[in-house]
Motif scaffolding. Sequence first.
Motif, PDB file in Angstrom:
ATOM      1  N   ASP A 125       1.529   1.582  -3.729  1.00 17.18           N
ATOM      2  CA  ASP A 125       0.340   2.031  -4.461  1.00 17.18           C
ATOM      3  C   ASP A 125      -0.003   3.482  -4.143  1.00 17.18           C
ATOM      4  OD1 ASP A 125      -1.856   1.087  -6.306  1.00 17.18           O
ATOM      5  OD2 ASP A 125      -3.061   1.908  -4.668  1.00 17.18           O
ATOM      6  N   LEU A 126       0.356   3.940  -2.937  1.00 14.51           N
ATOM      7  CA  LEU A 126       0.112   5.343  -2.594  1.00 14.51           C
ATOM      8  C   LEU A 126       0.884   6.276  -3.527  1.00 14.51           C
ATOM      9  CD1 LEU A 126      -1.179   7.419  -0.674  1.00 14.51           C
ATOM     10  CD2 LEU A 126       0.810   7.139   0.824  1.00 14.51           C
TER      11      LEU A 126
ATOM     12  N   ALA B  47      -1.075   6.368  -6.691  1.00 15.75           N
ATOM     13  CA  ALA B  47      -2.342   7.074  -6.479  1.00 15.75           C
ATOM     14  C   ALA B  47      -2.144   8.585  -6.382  1.00 15.75           C
ATOM     15  CB  ALA B  47      -3.019   6.557  -5.214  1.00 15.75           C
ATOM     16  N   SER B  48      -0.934   9.003  -5.975  1.00 10.62           N
ATOM     17  CA  SER B  48      -0.675  10.428  -5.756  1.00 10.62           C
ATOM     18  C   SER B  48      -0.204  11.153  -7.009  1.00 10.62           C
ATOM     19  CB  SER B  48       0.390  10.602  -4.663  1.00 10.62           C
ATOM     20  OG  SER B  48      -0.006   9.970  -3.468  1.00 10.62           O
TER      21      SER B  48
ATOM     22  N   PHE C 113       0.812  -1.215   0.000  1.00 13.39           N
ATOM     23  CA  PHE C 113       0.000   0.000   0.000  1.00 13.39           C
ATOM     24  C   PHE C 113       0.851   1.272   0.000  1.00 13.39           C
ATOM     25  CE2 PHE C 113      -2.788  -3.307   1.822  1.00 13.39           C
ATOM     26  CZ  PHE C 113      -3.707  -3.328   0.776  1.00 13.39           C
TER      27      PHE C 113
ATOM     28  N   ARG D 125      -8.748   6.785  -3.510  1.00  9.76           N
ATOM     29  CA  ARG D 125      -7.687   5.774  -3.603  1.00  9.76           C
ATOM     30  C   ARG D 125      -6.549   6.122  -2.650  1.00  9.76           C
ATOM     31  NH1 ARG D 125      -4.220   4.301  -9.089  1.00  9.76           N
ATOM     32  NH2 ARG D 125      -2.712   2.884  -8.085  1.00  9.76           N
ATOM     33  N   VAL D 126      -6.209   7.393  -2.548  1.00 10.08           N
ATOM     34  CA  VAL D 126      -5.171   7.825  -1.619  1.00 10.08           C
ATOM     35  C   VAL D 126      -5.566   7.458  -0.185  1.00 10.08           C
ATOM     36  CG1 VAL D 126      -4.015   9.843  -0.620  1.00 10.08           C
ATOM     37  CG2 VAL D 126      -4.337   9.685  -3.104  1.00 10.08           C
TER      38      VAL D 126
ATOM     39  N   LEU E 214      -2.460   0.735   4.667  1.00  9.69           N
ATOM     40  CA  LEU E 214      -1.068   0.762   5.121  1.00  9.69           C
ATOM     41  C   LEU E 214      -1.026   0.815   6.649  1.00  9.69           C
ATOM     42  CD1 LEU E 214       1.774   2.903   3.601  1.00  9.69           C
ATOM     43  CD2 LEU E 214       1.496   2.765   6.062  1.00  9.69           C
TER      44      LEU E 214
ATOM     45  N   ASP F 171      -5.440   3.655   0.445  1.00  8.57           N
ATOM     46  CA  ASP F 171      -4.050   3.204   0.596  1.00  8.57           C
ATOM     47  C   ASP F 171      -3.518   3.546   1.986  1.00  8.57           C
ATOM     48  OD1 ASP F 171      -3.570   1.927  -1.820  1.00  8.57           O
ATOM     49  OD2 ASP F 171      -3.019   3.780  -2.844  1.00  8.57           O
TER      50      ASP F 171
END
Length: 630
Positions: A314-315, A318-319, A311, A341-342, A349, A345
């Motif tokens: 993925d952050l 997503a950012s 995560f 999504r942010v 996390l 994540d």
Amino acid sequence: MSADTQHSSQFALLRQRRFAPFFWTQFLGAGNDNLFKFAFTVLVTYQLQVSWLPGEMAGLVIGALFILPFLLFSATSGQLADKHDKATLIRGLKLLEVAVMVLAAWGFHAQQVPLLLACIFLMGLQSAVFGPVKYAYLPQHLNERELTGGNGMVEMGTFVAILLGNVAGGLLIAIPEVGARWVAWSCIGLALLGWLASLKVPASPSTDPALVINWNPVSETWRNLKLASESKSVFRSILGISWMWFVGAVFLSQFPAFAKDVLHGDEQVASLLLVVFSVGIATGSLLCETLSRRHVEIGLVPVGAIGMSVFAVDLYFASRGLGGGAAYTLAGFVERAAHWRVMIDLALLAFSAGIYSVPMYALIQLRSPASHRARIIAANNILNALFMIASAVLGGALLQLGLTIPQVFLAVGLLNVVVGFYIFLLVPEYLLRFVALIASRCIYRFKVRGDEHIPVQGAAILVANHVSFVDAILLMAASPRPIVFIMDHRIFRIPVLGWLFKLAKAIPIASQKDDPATYERAFAEAERVLRDGDLLCIFPEGAITRDGTLQEFKGGIMKILEQQPVPVVPVALQNLWGSFFSRIEQGTAMVRPFRRGLFSRVGLVAGAAVAPENVSPAGLRERVEQLLAA
């Protein structure tokens, strides 16, 4: 302690004096710390223009200054907690908090940044002394079955307090003209409430009243680290926790700047990120008791480590590509789908970090000797401080080199993969418990009964029927502590399973006729294991059953008891015959993966321990047979 008390839900602890006043004392303290720190961070990030403390560095500087006392004073704190009554120390520390908050109130009123930085340091000092007291208090008042739940409640309370403190700090400091004064009075009020709660904390007698305090922080820090390193599993768990705080400090310190510069949000958006993060870690911490079945289950640690990396990475993705323009209000921020999504994540996390940390805290408390438990926890705090200061230095350096905040998050997520892999290789017990967790929760529906008969301390022998190639793995899943197995030397040749049993340091044994040296070496190793006070498990049938019936028990256990007379616990593995890992169809195993379907029901029943003088192979076989029918 009654059985009801031992097996009640972790939330029932909030109704008991041995836990509730302590919980609320630490809850209010954590909330006050974070209200103060976050309000101060927002003040210098959004409102004050301080040339020597730019906004993008404010979170790192404030965080590092708060952590510095942990490095300087934890060694002394651990000695104080071992030497003195912990309740008395807690009350004194809460009075110190009141005094510091009065000083900080003036700093907010006059907007004196140097004075507020000094108060940050003093609050760090108060927290540094409180840390060893807090974690040494729990095992004095909770038993092994309550320890994971109690730690989960403390971690949940801490991060809910962080959440509320940060939200309150962000909201109060944002009030035009009067925000700083509201923050000041709130800090004083919380400190007074915490002191009142501390008056109800029950006595927690000294565990080493004769201890002579060494006031030299350098030599005592070194001594504490040596104490912690005496147990490899404890010391490596301390390293694992310290790494978790390294990761957490990077994220928490960057939230204000991340919200402002990357997500283009206002102060309320920064507060929202902290809400999401705190709720995630609190939820993960609370679920540890359920997932661990009220034991200290370190198999959850790899699950948490994997989640933290997935995560965090993925952050970063997503950012990327989030448009700029005018700053988002809270309502405008949550309206955009990309922002969800942010937040997801961040929540997952943090959830993973909760699952990762709670079992390691419980393991440290459980396996540290009571006489110097607080000093070992002080060593944990020292290393935590070093790692968090290192995270501030590394985070600042990466930002100065031109990396964006999402790129810093990506770097930490990838580094977590390397660190996690290294820790699990150093302490195979984490990986082995993870495999046992997967087998007992994802391959089988595994029900354990009578596990209170498996001792949490001291040497003992478990004797079990031998039904399948995963018997040892399921026994690991049922036991609250590591087990050393004596196993047929031929099982070590099986791919994957053989590697796992070597990793577990299982003892290979052969018949005296086939390999006298291996036979004698196995008994010598068994004697060493019991002499060290550990759990040993043997399968007295000598081989996996080929027809599902309980075979004759051989006499090897009598030879072990001649050298080390210890209690013997009979254990029965139920309903494994006919599963993928048992011998069936011309004596073969592992030939039809879905022969019984997924999640087939299997069980383990442990019986009362038998005194060594009452043990006989026939008597043990009879007890196991009775348990199989239970």
